[in-house]
Design a protein around this motif. Structure first.
Motif, short mmCIF file in Angstrom:
data_model
loop_
_atom_site.label_atom_id
_atom_site.label_comp_id
_atom_site.label_asym_id
_atom_site.label_seq_id
_atom_site.Cartn_x
_atom_site.Cartn_y
_atom_site.Cartn_z
N LEU B 34 0.84 -1.19 0.00
CA LEU B 34 0.00 0.00 0.00
C LEU B 34 0.87 1.24 0.00
O LEU B 34 1.89 1.31 0.68
CB LEU B 34 -0.89 -0.01 1.25
N GLY B 35 0.45 2.25 -0.76
CA GLY B 35 1.17 3.51 -0.75
C GLY B 35 0.64 4.42 -1.81
O GLY B 35 -0.11 3.99 -2.69
N PRO B 36 1.02 5.70 -1.77
CA PRO B 36 0.57 6.64 -2.80
C PRO B 36 1.26 6.33 -4.12
O PRO B 36 2.19 5.52 -4.17
CB PRO B 36 1.01 7.99 -2.25
N GLY B 40 6.69 3.01 -5.17
CA GLY B 40 7.55 1.85 -5.43
C GLY B 40 6.82 0.53 -5.31
O GLY B 40 7.40 -0.52 -5.53
N LYS B 41 5.52 0.56 -4.97
CA LYS B 41 4.80 -0.70 -4.75
C LYS B 41 4.69 -1.52 -6.03
O LYS B 41 4.91 -2.73 -6.04
CB LYS B 41 3.42 -0.43 -4.14
N THR B 42 4.38 -0.82 -7.14
CA THR B 42 4.26 -1.54 -8.41
C THR B 42 5.62 -2.03 -8.88
O THR B 42 5.74 -3.13 -9.44
CB THR B 42 3.61 -0.63 -9.46
N THR B 43 6.66 -1.23 -8.64
CA THR B 43 8.00 -1.67 -9.00
C THR B 43 8.35 -2.96 -8.28
O THR B 43 8.89 -3.90 -8.88
CB THR B 43 9.02 -0.57 -8.64
N VAL B 205 3.35 -0.86 4.05
CA VAL B 205 3.14 0.52 3.60
C VAL B 205 4.46 1.06 3.05
O VAL B 205 5.50 0.97 3.71
CB VAL B 205 2.64 1.41 4.75
N LEU B 206 4.41 1.59 1.84
CA LEU B 206 5.61 2.14 1.22
C LEU B 206 5.43 3.62 0.93
O LEU B 206 4.31 4.09 0.67
CB LEU B 206 5.89 1.45 -0.12
N GLU B 207 6.54 4.33 0.98
CA GLU B 207 6.52 5.70 0.50
C GLU B 207 7.89 6.06 -0.03
O GLU B 207 8.90 5.76 0.61
CB GLU B 207 6.10 6.68 1.59
#
Lengths: 303, 366
Positions: B34-36, B40-43, B205-207
């Motif tokens: 999860l993240g905006p 980097g989540k899709t990466t 959670v990534l940002e």
């Protein structure tokens, strides 16, 4: 007046108004089409029904005689065969080569723009210039082609004067001339294929060949249809390169229909017979294009 | 062991898309990234799929290092955001494609495709082309294409984002049910916290390419690791008040912020004292702000006067934007609560759920 009739009248009035508004936009191109396409077409059909004297005058009604002559003459059948062979060479050649070149320059690499320009540059060279250039390249004495073949240990050929090779040589020249357009159009088609389809195929287990077969080709099918239809039409109306390179010879081996029409009309001054040939050619190209479109529905996929 | 990222980094030119990303996903777990957008989540997902090569670090599936393995050998399936269905193939052929690429016998393919279609309610649509399907049906075909191969891992890249709200809620439930049935490891990428909270057994959670926190939905909501997670999770968002702690003399602590002051319990005071600098940030969830008149006699952490700026009616609850000086703070109230738009009213902050953050590091104090 009933309500339905009123509505009909209103619709007709609106149609009339819209047509009136549209006509200034359509007229210029309609006028050009009439002068250069429709009139010559009708005139050709009419001339085909008339015999002409050696000066192209005195028109005598001969009915369908000339059309029958055209369809039964062995010369015309030979020309048809040559044209078909020529179309096969050039359409298959320029479509496959165009596809190959487009695939080569499709990827994003530094300096790829240079190669894209080079591969599509033949679109900008005129028939006359290309033909003269290839006339030199194919020259048995000083041409580069025989020189290169010689270096590779292959025998030199009389490209344009040997009936065995002349049509192939003219076809090769034409492929070179057409491949620029084919490359541009196919490259544009390739760039329209969404990248996710390839990614999805990769995850699904497809390697390069299967990606090409199941993603690239289907997505490209409308483009390939377009390139081959245009290629067939180009092939049937090729004239310049034949006039410059071989003049229909040797031994009529490159005497395609258009060239034979030209000879009939402007060397033998038999305008009537030439017109009949032209009309037959027109019908043939029309049929062929229709057949291509119908056959294509089986395997061309429009998104 | 399901999936493991070991210090994976990915740079695109000067841009760091993913930095030192390490994550263990258990076998059969539903893990949400999860993240905006641009976090980097899709990466991370694409690196696991083999569509992207990491700049450094390793990826493991079932304890096997797959970093150098091609996508088609990894035994994973992916559902793309826009589904990426093959437009010229029928639904049947779309679902069967992955099996055909693996040279599974024709009869076996037929059985598997029909099973998957049954499971997803696609049996009537097998002859259609994707262009003749609705968005929800396409989404199901994309799912069918993934589940038919029984892969080790499902990767889903925002699979619901192209659906309308109602269908999204419905499909969410279907996905949860599907996962319970198949028990396959899922990595699910989304920017939608509702999806993350409802579907994930755990959420990462990534940002800005950095992993902020990994934990159960409850963990993340109640014990966010830092200011970013605290702000990102929860809707409406948490409000933050920055202030200076002050000893109240009796061993207690108060935090004085502009126009609001918090009185802390001894346990909270101990936490707030751990801040590295002179200041501390207090976090308050919208559901912990209540009108004073309805609050009763209990001790409050803070009392403040505010103007009710905007009242949003949601049916089962209302969101009220309160202006403290000129700053907006959102309170979440049961709809029968008495707040009048435009009025100045007194509000209190319930003491139990205050969170404290170190303004210098952004980390939550505990």
């Amino acid at each position: 007046m009933t309500a339905a009739a009123q509505a009909r009248a209103r619709r007709r009035r609106r149609w009339l108004q819209q047509s009136l508004a549209a006509s200034p936009f359509v007229l210029p191109s309609l006028a050009l089409f009439c002068v250069f396409v429709f009139y010559p077409l009708v005139r050709s059909v009419w001339l085909g029904f008339h015999a002409t004297d050696p000066f192209g005058r005195r028109e005598v009604w001969v009915g369908i005689d000339q059309y029958r002559d055209v369809l039964t003459s062995s010369d015309f059948r030979h020309s048809l065969l040559v044209t078909g062979q020529f179309a096969l060479y050039t359409v298959v050649g320029s479509t496959c080569l165009g596809l190959y070149l487009a695939l080569l320059v499709h990827r994003r690499l530094p300096g790829i723009l240079f190669f894209r320009t080079v591969f599509s540059s033949t679109v900008a060279s005129s028939v006359a210039v290309s033909s003269v250039m290839w006339f030199r390249l194919l020259n048995p004495g000083v041409g580069v082609l025989n020189y290169v073949l010689g270096k590779g240990g292959l025998p030199a050929e009389e490209w344009l004067t040997d009936p065995k090779w002349a049509l192939f040589a003219v076809g090769m020249t034409t492929v070179w001339m057409n491949v620029g357009l084919a490359t541009i159009v196919i490259l544009a088609g390739l760039q329209n294929i969404p990248e996710e389809l390839y990614e999805s195929a990769r995850v699904d287990g497809a390697r390069a060949w299967n990606q090409f077969l199941h993603v690239t080709l289907p997505a490209l099918s409308p483009t390939l249809l377009f390139v081959s239809v245009v290629g067939v039409i180009f092939a049937f109306e090729s004239f310049g390169q034949i006039d410059i390179l071989t003049k229909g010879g040797p031994l009529d081996s490159t005497n395609v229909i258009v060239y034979s029409i030209y000879r009939e009309a402007f060397l033998h001054y038999n305008v009537g017979l030439a017109s009949a040939q032209a009309v037959v050619l027109f019908v043939l190209v029309l049929l062929l294009t229709l057949v291509q479109f119908v056959a294509a529905q089986r395997w061309v996929f429009y998104r | 062991m399901g999936v493991r990222f070991d210090q994976v980094s990915k740079r695109f030119g000067d841009v760091v898309a993913l930095a030192d990303f390490s994550l263990d996903v258990d076998d059969g777990e539903f893990m949400v990234l999860l993240g905006p957008s641009g976090c980097g989540k899709t990466t991370a997902l694409r690196i696991l799929a083999g569509l992207e090569e990491p700049s450094s670090g390793d990826v493991y599936i079932d304890d096997r290092d797959v970093t150098a393995m091609a996508a088609h050998d990894r035994d994973i399936a992916m559902v793309f955001q826009n589904y990426a269905l093959y437009p010229h193939m029928s639904v049947y052929d779309n679902i069967a494609f992955g099996l055909r690429m693996r040279h599974i016998p024709r009869r076996e393919i037929d059985r598997l495709v029909r099973d998957a279609a049954d499971l997803l309610g696609l049996s009537e649509l097998l002859k259609r082309k994707p262009g003749q399907l609705s968005g929800g049906q396409r989404q199901r075909v994309a799912l069918g294409r993934a589940i038919v191969r029984r892969p080790k891992v499902f990767l889903m890249d925002e699979p619901l984002s192209n659906l309308d709200a109602k269908l999204r809620a419905q499909t969410r439930i279907e996905l949860i049910r599907l996962h319970r049935q198949l028990q396959t490891t899922v990595l699910y990428v989304t920017h939608d916290q509702v999806e993350a909270m409802t579907m994930g057994r755990r959420i990462a959670v990534l940002e800005r390419g950095l992993l902020q926190q990994v934990g159960s939905p409850q963990d993340i909501y109640e014990r966010p690791a830092n200011l970013f997670v605290a702000e990102f999770i929860g809707s409406p968002a948490m409000s933050f008040f920055r202030g200076t702690p002050r000893d109240t003399g009796d061993g207690g602590l108060a935090v004085d912020c502009p126009s609001i002051s918090f009185t802390l319990s001894p346990a909270q005071a101990a936490v707030a004292r751990r801040a590295s600098g002179a200041e501390v940030v207090v976090g308050v969830r919208p559901e912990h702000i209540e009108p004073a008149e309805a609050y009763g006699e209990r001790a409050a952490a803070a009392t403040f006067d505010a103007q009710v700026d905007v009242v949003e009616m949601l049916g089962n609850e209302i969101h009220a934007t309160l202006l403290i000086d000129s700053r907006g703070v959102i309170a979440r109230l049961p709809s029968d609560e008495l707040v009048r738009q435009g009025a100045s009213q007194r509000f209190v902050v319930a003491p139990e759920h205050l969170l404290f953050f170190d303004p210098a590091t952004g980390r939550r104090l505990e």
